[in-house]
Scaffold this motif. Structure first.
Motif, short mmCIF file in Angstrom:
data_model
loop_
_atom_site.label_atom_id
_atom_site.label_comp_id
_atom_site.label_asym_id
_atom_site.label_seq_id
_atom_site.Cartn_x
_atom_site.Cartn_y
_atom_site.Cartn_z
N ASP A 214 0.81 -1.22 0.00
CA ASP A 214 0.00 0.00 0.00
C ASP A 214 0.84 1.26 0.00
OD1 ASP A 214 -2.39 -1.40 -0.08
OD2 ASP A 214 -2.72 -1.30 2.09
N ASN A 215 1.98 1.24 0.70
CA ASN A 215 2.80 2.46 0.76
C ASN A 215 3.93 2.48 -0.27
OD1 ASN A 215 5.06 1.12 1.88
ND2 ASN A 215 4.47 1.62 3.98
N GLY A 216 3.97 1.45 -1.13
CA GLY A 216 4.94 1.45 -2.24
C GLY A 216 6.32 0.97 -1.89
N SER A 217 6.50 0.39 -0.70
CA SER A 217 7.84 -0.05 -0.32
C SER A 217 8.02 -1.57 -0.42
CB SER A 217 8.18 0.42 1.09
OG SER A 217 7.31 -0.16 2.04
N TYR A 218 6.98 -2.29 -0.87
CA TYR A 218 7.10 -3.75 -0.99
C TYR A 218 8.12 -4.10 -2.06
CZ TYR A 218 6.02 -8.66 -1.57
OH TYR A 218 6.13 -10.04 -1.63
N GLY A 219 8.99 -5.06 -1.73
CA GLY A 219 9.99 -5.52 -2.68
C GLY A 219 11.25 -4.68 -2.70
N ILE A 220 11.35 -3.74 -1.77
CA ILE A 220 12.54 -2.90 -1.67
C ILE A 220 13.24 -3.24 -0.36
CG2 ILE A 220 13.39 -0.53 -1.49
CD1 ILE A 220 10.86 0.29 -3.09
N CYS A 221 14.53 -3.52 -0.46
CA CYS A 221 15.32 -3.92 0.71
C CYS A 221 15.35 -2.80 1.75
CB CYS A 221 16.74 -4.27 0.27
SG CYS A 221 17.83 -4.74 1.63
N ASP A 222 15.04 -3.16 3.00
CA ASP A 222 15.07 -2.20 4.11
C ASP A 222 16.48 -1.71 4.41
OD1 ASP A 222 12.34 -2.32 4.50
OD2 ASP A 222 12.45 -3.48 6.36
N THR A 223 17.48 -2.50 4.06
CA THR A 223 18.86 -2.15 4.40
C THR A 223 19.54 -1.30 3.33
OG1 THR A 223 19.08 -4.17 5.70
CG2 THR A 223 21.12 -3.09 5.05
N CYS A 224 19.53 -1.80 2.08
CA CYS A 224 20.29 -1.11 1.02
C CYS A 224 19.41 -0.32 0.05
CB CYS A 224 21.15 -2.10 0.25
SG CYS A 224 20.20 -3.25 -0.80
N GLY A 225 18.10 -0.54 0.09
CA GLY A 225 17.20 0.19 -0.79
C GLY A 225 17.08 -0.36 -2.20
N GLU A 226 17.78 -1.45 -2.48
CA GLU A 226 17.69 -2.08 -3.80
C GLU A 226 16.46 -2.97 -3.87
OE1 GLU A 226 19.78 -1.56 -6.45
OE2 GLU A 226 20.74 -0.02 -5.20
N ASP A 227 16.06 -3.32 -5.09
CA ASP A 227 14.94 -4.22 -5.27
C ASP A 227 15.28 -5.61 -4.75
OD1 ASP A 227 13.42 -2.26 -6.47
OD2 ASP A 227 13.81 -2.95 -8.51
N ILE A 228 14.30 -6.25 -4.11
CA ILE A 228 14.45 -7.64 -3.69
C ILE A 228 14.08 -8.50 -4.90
CG2 ILE A 228 13.62 -9.43 -2.12
CD1 ILE A 228 12.94 -7.15 -0.12
N ALA A 229 14.90 -9.48 -5.21
CA ALA A 229 14.67 -10.33 -6.38
C ALA A 229 13.31 -11.01 -6.31
CB ALA A 229 15.77 -11.39 -6.49
N VAL A 230 12.64 -11.06 -7.45
CA VAL A 230 11.32 -11.69 -7.53
C VAL A 230 11.39 -13.14 -7.05
CG1 VAL A 230 9.48 -12.38 -9.11
CG2 VAL A 230 10.57 -10.15 -9.37
N ALA A 231 12.47 -13.84 -7.40
CA ALA A 231 12.62 -15.24 -6.97
C ALA A 231 12.63 -15.33 -5.44
CB ALA A 231 13.89 -15.83 -7.55
N ARG A 232 13.27 -14.38 -4.78
CA ARG A 232 13.30 -14.39 -3.31
C ARG A 232 11.90 -14.11 -2.76
NH1 ARG A 232 15.73 -14.29 1.41
NH2 ARG A 232 15.55 -12.58 2.89
N LEU A 233 11.19 -13.17 -3.36
CA LEU A 233 9.85 -12.85 -2.88
C LEU A 233 8.88 -14.00 -3.10
CD1 LEU A 233 9.61 -9.13 -4.01
CD2 LEU A 233 9.82 -9.99 -1.67
N LYS A 234 9.12 -14.81 -4.12
CA LYS A 234 8.26 -15.98 -4.34
C LYS A 234 8.44 -17.00 -3.23
CE LYS A 234 7.53 -15.70 -9.28
NZ LYS A 234 7.70 -16.32 -10.58
#
Length: 103
Positions: free
Chosen positions: A70-90
C-alpha cells in the motif's frame, strides 16, 4: 500485480486465522479423566501452541507486507534500498531484505 499479491496474502491470512480458531477450539475441549490420555493431550497442546505461534507470526508478516504494498515499499530492501529479487519474494513473500543484506 500488487492487487493480486494483496489478494493472495489476504487469502493466506484468512486460512491462518481459521487455523488459529481451530486450535483455540481444540484447547477449549475438556481434559480426559485418564492420566495417560491427559499426558498425550499435554503433548498435543505443545504442538498446537507451536502451530498457533507460527501462524500468528506469518499473519503479522503478511499484514506488514500488505502495508508495504500500500505504501509502495514492498519488494525494496530495508537495508540497502535495492529491489528484492522476484525469486526471493516468491519463496519468502514477506522478505524485508535482499539476499545480500539478509546474510
Amino acid at each position: 500485480m500488487s492487487e493480486q499479491l494483496k489478494k493472495e496474502f489476504t487469502n493466506r491470512i484468512i486460512e491462518l486465522q481459521a487455523r488459529v480458531s481451530s486450535i483455540h477450539g481444540d484447547f477449549a475441549q475438556g481434559r480426559d479423566a485418564d492420566w495417560a490420555e491427559q499426558a498425550r493431550e499435554r503433548e498435543n497442546d505443545e504442538v498446537l501452541n507451536a502451530l498457533e505461534s507460527e501462524a500468528k507470526v506469518e499473519i503479522q508478516m503478511l499484514s506488514n507486507a500488505i502495508t508495504r504494498i500500500d505504501n509502495g515499499s514492498y519488494g525494496i530492501c530495508d537495508t540497502c534500498g535495492e529491489d528484492i529479487a522476484v525469486a526471493r519474494l516468491k519463496v519468502q513473500p514477506a522478505a524485508l531484505k535482499c539476499i545480500q543484506c539478509a546474510d
